[in-house]
Write a protein that holds these residues in place. Structure first.
Motif, mmCIF file in Angstrom:
data_model
loop_
_atom_site.group_PDB
_atom_site.id
_atom_site.type_symbol
_atom_site.label_atom_id
_atom_site.label_comp_id
_atom_site.label_asym_id
_atom_site.label_seq_id
_atom_site.Cartn_x
_atom_site.Cartn_y
_atom_site.Cartn_z
ATOM 1 N N GLY A 117 0.814 -1.203 0.000
ATOM 2 C CA GLY A 117 0.000 0.000 0.000
ATOM 3 C C GLY A 117 0.849 1.255 0.000
ATOM 4 N N LEU A 118 0.221 2.363 0.323
ATOM 5 C CA LEU A 118 0.900 3.642 0.275
ATOM 6 C C LEU A 118 1.948 3.784 1.371
ATOM 7 C CD1 LEU A 118 -2.100 5.988 -0.513
ATOM 8 C CD2 LEU A 118 -0.321 5.191 -2.065
ATOM 9 N N GLU A 119 1.787 3.090 2.446
ATOM 10 C CA GLU A 119 2.711 3.221 3.566
ATOM 11 C C GLU A 119 3.854 2.228 3.483
ATOM 12 O OE1 GLU A 119 2.508 5.664 5.684
ATOM 13 O OE2 GLU A 119 0.696 6.382 4.715
ATOM 14 N N ASP A 120 4.098 1.663 2.308
ATOM 15 C CA ASP A 120 5.176 0.699 2.120
ATOM 16 C C ASP A 120 6.513 1.376 2.400
ATOM 17 O OD1 ASP A 120 6.719 -1.430 1.433
ATOM 18 O OD2 ASP A 120 5.967 -1.605 -0.626
ATOM 19 N N ASP A 121 7.366 0.733 3.185
ATOM 20 C CA ASP A 121 8.635 1.312 3.584
ATOM 21 C C ASP A 121 9.593 1.494 2.418
ATOM 22 O OD1 ASP A 121 7.789 1.452 6.165
ATOM 23 O OD2 ASP A 121 8.681 -0.474 6.749
ATOM 24 N N SER A 122 9.417 0.722 1.334
ATOM 25 C CA SER A 122 10.352 0.825 0.213
ATOM 26 C C SER A 122 10.075 2.050 -0.646
ATOM 27 C CB SER A 122 10.293 -0.447 -0.640
ATOM 28 O OG SER A 122 9.020 -0.554 -1.224
ATOM 29 N N THR A 123 8.908 2.660 -0.493
ATOM 30 C CA THR A 123 8.556 3.837 -1.279
ATOM 31 C C THR A 123 9.150 5.071 -0.601
ATOM 32 O OG1 THR A 123 6.493 2.756 -1.829
ATOM 33 C CG2 THR A 123 6.633 5.101 -2.302
ATOM 34 N N PRO A 124 9.907 5.861 -1.344
ATOM 35 C CA PRO A 124 10.482 7.074 -0.740
ATOM 36 C C PRO A 124 9.395 8.009 -0.213
ATOM 37 C CG PRO A 124 11.441 6.649 -2.908
ATOM 38 C CD PRO A 124 10.318 5.690 -2.710
ATOM 39 N N GLN A 125 9.758 8.763 0.803
ATOM 40 C CA GLN A 125 8.826 9.678 1.459
ATOM 41 C C GLN A 125 8.233 10.679 0.478
ATOM 42 O OE1 GLN A 125 7.789 9.550 4.572
ATOM 43 N NE2 GLN A 125 6.542 11.387 4.462
ATOM 44 N N SER A 126 9.049 11.184 -0.446
ATOM 45 C CA SER A 126 8.560 12.189 -1.389
ATOM 46 C C SER A 126 7.487 11.613 -2.315
ATOM 47 C CB SER A 126 9.721 12.759 -2.206
ATOM 48 O OG SER A 126 10.343 11.715 -2.933
ATOM 49 N N GLN A 127 7.635 10.339 -2.717
ATOM 50 C CA GLN A 127 6.623 9.711 -3.581
ATOM 51 C C GLN A 127 5.320 9.520 -2.820
ATOM 52 O OE1 GLN A 127 8.369 6.088 -5.046
ATOM 53 N NE2 GLN A 127 8.747 6.998 -7.054
ATOM 54 N N ARG A 128 5.424 9.107 -1.550
ATOM 55 C CA ARG A 128 4.197 8.920 -0.755
ATOM 56 C C ARG A 128 3.468 10.244 -0.598
ATOM 57 N NH1 ARG A 128 6.800 5.156 3.761
ATOM 58 N NH2 ARG A 128 7.962 7.063 3.959
ATOM 59 N N GLN A 129 4.233 11.296 -0.359
ATOM 60 C CA GLN A 129 3.613 12.600 -0.179
ATOM 61 C C GLN A 129 2.953 13.059 -1.469
ATOM 62 O OE1 GLN A 129 3.449 13.699 2.782
ATOM 63 N NE2 GLN A 129 2.316 15.563 2.279
ATOM 64 N N GLY A 130 3.612 12.812 -2.603
ATOM 65 C CA GLY A 130 3.051 13.210 -3.890
ATOM 66 C C GLY A 130 1.757 12.462 -4.206
ATOM 67 N N VAL A 131 1.700 11.186 -3.860
ATOM 68 C CA VAL A 131 0.494 10.394 -4.087
ATOM 69 C C VAL A 131 -0.634 10.918 -3.216
ATOM 70 C CG1 VAL A 131 -0.507 8.098 -3.791
ATOM 71 C CG2 VAL A 131 1.731 8.345 -4.846
ATOM 72 N N ARG A 132 -0.316 11.266 -1.966
ATOM 73 C CA ARG A 132 -1.351 11.803 -1.064
ATOM 74 C C ARG A 132 -1.927 13.111 -1.607
ATOM 75 N NH1 ARG A 132 2.208 10.398 3.708
ATOM 76 N NH2 ARG A 132 1.359 8.429 4.424
ATOM 77 N N GLN A 133 -1.064 13.969 -2.146
ATOM 78 C CA GLN A 133 -1.541 15.238 -2.694
ATOM 79 C C GLN A 133 -2.442 15.027 -3.904
ATOM 80 O OE1 GLN A 133 1.976 17.464 -3.518
ATOM 81 N NE2 GLN A 133 2.356 18.017 -1.349
#
Length: 142
Positions: A117-133
């Motif tokens: 999911g979105l909170e996957d540790d392998s996904t960089p923080q910036s990508q998670r933030q961009g998806v949330r936006q």
């Protein structure tokens, strides 16, 4: 086998079915080396041609007295369990050979359990933030 027999006239499949089943049940399999008929009854089938033109085997059976014939059939049935076990062992040996051959060519992969999911540790923080936006802009809740 049925497909090969009905190539000339596919609408006659129901007439060819019994002949096809007879051929399938009485033909020897390469894996077992025996026919399904032999594994069931303990002896080779008597073909229709052997009845019309008596073979040596049929002539010997016809010359036996009923008691001797019955005794011979019972002895064949007693040996049948051993024959089935030998066939089973041969099939299992062949199956293990095929498995070993296949496993030599397979690349082993090790899978690790991870969160998805979105909170996957392998996904960089910036990508998670961009998806949330992006989801927030579309009116969804993350």
């Amino acid at each position: 086998m049925l497909k090969k027999m009905m190539e000339d006239n596919p609408r006659d499949w129901h007439r060819l079915l019994s002949e096809t089943l007879w051929a399938y049940r009485t033909s020897k399999r390469s894996a077992a080396g025996l026919s399904p008929f032999t594994l069931t009854y303990g002896h080779d089938p008597v073909l229709p041609m052997e009845v019309v033109i008596p073979s040596l085997r049929v002539m010997k059976q016809n010359d036996l007295e009923p008691e001797l014939y019955t005794e011979a059939m019972i002895m064949e049935l007693e040996d049948l369990d051993e024959l089935r076990m030998q066939t089973y062992n041969a099939l299992m040996l062949q199956k293990s050979k095929v498995a070993r051959s296949y496993n030599k060519r397979v690349n082993k992969k090790i899978f690790e359990e991870r969160r998805r999911g979105l909170e996957d540790d392998s996904t960089p923080q910036s990508q998670r933030q961009g998806v949330r936006q992006m989801v927030a802009q579309l009116g969804g809740i993350v």
